[in-house]
Design a protein around this motif. Structure first.
Motif, PDB file in Angstrom:
ATOM      1  N   HIS A  31       0.641  -3.972   3.042  1.00 20.38           N
ATOM      2  CA  HIS A  31       1.287  -3.656   1.776  1.00 20.38           C
ATOM      3  C   HIS A  31       2.783  -3.935   1.895  1.00 20.38           C
ATOM      4  O   HIS A  31       3.386  -3.670   2.929  1.00 20.38           O
ATOM      5  CB  HIS A  31       1.079  -2.179   1.411  1.00 20.38           C
ATOM      6  CG  HIS A  31      -0.334  -1.848   1.039  1.00 20.38           C
ATOM      7  ND1 HIS A  31      -1.334  -1.712   1.968  1.00 20.38           N
ATOM      8  CD2 HIS A  31      -0.907  -1.611  -0.170  1.00 20.38           C
ATOM      9  CE1 HIS A  31      -2.467  -1.414   1.352  1.00 20.38           C
ATOM     10  NE2 HIS A  31      -2.243  -1.343   0.069  1.00 20.38           N
ATOM     11  N   VAL A  49       3.336  -4.866  -3.812  1.00 19.77           N
ATOM     12  CA  VAL A  49       3.340  -3.760  -4.773  1.00 19.77           C
ATOM     13  C   VAL A  49       4.656  -3.841  -5.544  1.00 19.77           C
ATOM     14  O   VAL A  49       5.705  -3.465  -5.016  1.00 19.77           O
ATOM     15  CB  VAL A  49       3.235  -2.398  -4.055  1.00 19.77           C
ATOM     16  CG1 VAL A  49       3.254  -1.266  -5.070  1.00 19.77           C
ATOM     17  CG2 VAL A  49       1.987  -2.340  -3.184  1.00 19.77           C
ATOM     18  N   TYR A  72       6.406  -3.556  -0.530  1.00 17.98           N
ATOM     19  CA  TYR A  72       7.068  -3.206  -1.782  1.00 17.98           C
ATOM     20  C   TYR A  72       7.981  -4.361  -2.184  1.00 17.98           C
ATOM     21  O   TYR A  72       8.825  -4.804  -1.395  1.00 17.98           O
ATOM     22  CB  TYR A  72       7.891  -1.933  -1.610  1.00 17.98           C
ATOM     23  CG  TYR A  72       7.072  -0.700  -1.326  1.00 17.98           C
ATOM     24  CD1 TYR A  72       6.264  -0.131  -2.300  1.00 17.98           C
ATOM     25  CD2 TYR A  72       7.113  -0.092  -0.065  1.00 17.98           C
ATOM     26  CE1 TYR A  72       5.512   1.003  -2.029  1.00 17.98           C
ATOM     27  CE2 TYR A  72       6.354   1.045   0.203  1.00 17.98           C
ATOM     28  CZ  TYR A  72       5.564   1.585  -0.787  1.00 17.98           C
ATOM     29  OH  TYR A  72       4.813   2.713  -0.521  1.00 17.98           O
TER      30      TYR A  72
END
Length: 241
Positions: A2, A28, A4
């Motif tokens: 993941h 994300v 950001y």
């Protein structure tokens, strides 16, 4: 993995999302108000390895400062359209880990992130050896007693969390958050147990010593560690000595 992603320009955001996904990363998207929220939640186990990819913007230094002030140790990489030595120095001094000029290929970006992450856990080389297990941080499958052991993408993500924290207990919640992300309803007990069982079986079948490398610490989580006689000596970093 993941990641950001803060990119306020919609046209750039779509291209970056596609590039990151091509390298099997999970971007994300976040907005400016993210940095005004409760950033301390990022200090939960499993979130500290999640990198931030921040596009150059007027609030960049404040965004980096907010993350570091909240105690976040997440890797922070800055993206720029043009090289600017003064601005790059300011970002690094504010707490960024890397400063790159875009466009950049996802394979290079992933390697930069992996480098920052493994060094934050004390691993300078591209791999680490724990007993008979050689784990790689560049996406390659591990080697157990000299044999390559195939892991699925999710198994590899969980395995890497355990190896990065070799010798320490990692909670189920931390593993779940690192692999799946935040969720109000986290069925991690069952899901993580199933994957741990699969990984343990693959490692145990290949380890010539018969040692069980993944220990279940009841009520706390899991610990990846070599046999006691091996643990008495420092763990070797493959390629580093």
């Amino acid at each position: 993995m993941h990641i950001y992603l803060y990119e306020p320009r919609a046209d750039r955001l779509n291209g970056l999302m596609a590039e990151l996904r091509s390298a099997r990363m999970k971007p994300v998207p976040i907005q400016a108000n993210f940095f005004r929220g409760e950033l301390g939640l990022l200090n939960r186990g499993g979130h500290e390895d999640r990198p931030f990819l921040l596009a150059e913007n007027p609030d960049l230094l404040d965004q980096i400062a907010a993350l570091r002030a909240a105690g976040c140790s997440n890797p922070v990489l800055v993206m720029r359209d043009f090289r600017n030595s003064r601005d790059t120095a300011a970002a690094l001094d504010a707490g960024a880990d890397d400063d790159i000029v875009i466009p950049v290929k996802s394979v290079e970006l992933k390697s930069r992130i992996n480098s920052i992450t493994r060094r934050s856990h004390g691993h300078a080389a591209e791999s680490v050896q724990v007993g008979e297990v050689t784990a790689y941080f560049d996406g390659r499958d591990p080697e157990i007693s000299g044999q390559v052991v195939k892991l699925s993408r999710r198994e590899h993500a969980i395995f890497q969390q355990l190896v990065l924290n070799a010798g320490r207990v990692v909670s189920k919640g931390a593993i779940y958050d690192a692999v799946y992300g935040m969720s109000e309803e986290q069925p991690f007990d069952k899901v993580i147990d199933v994957y741990i069982c699969k990984i343990r079986k693959k490692i145990d079948q290949s380890a010539e010593s018969g040692h069980n490398y993944i220990e279940t610490v009841h009520g706390r989580g899991y610990k990846f560690a070599p046999a006691p006689e091996v643990a008495a000596a420092p763990m070797a970093r493959a390629g580093g000595m």
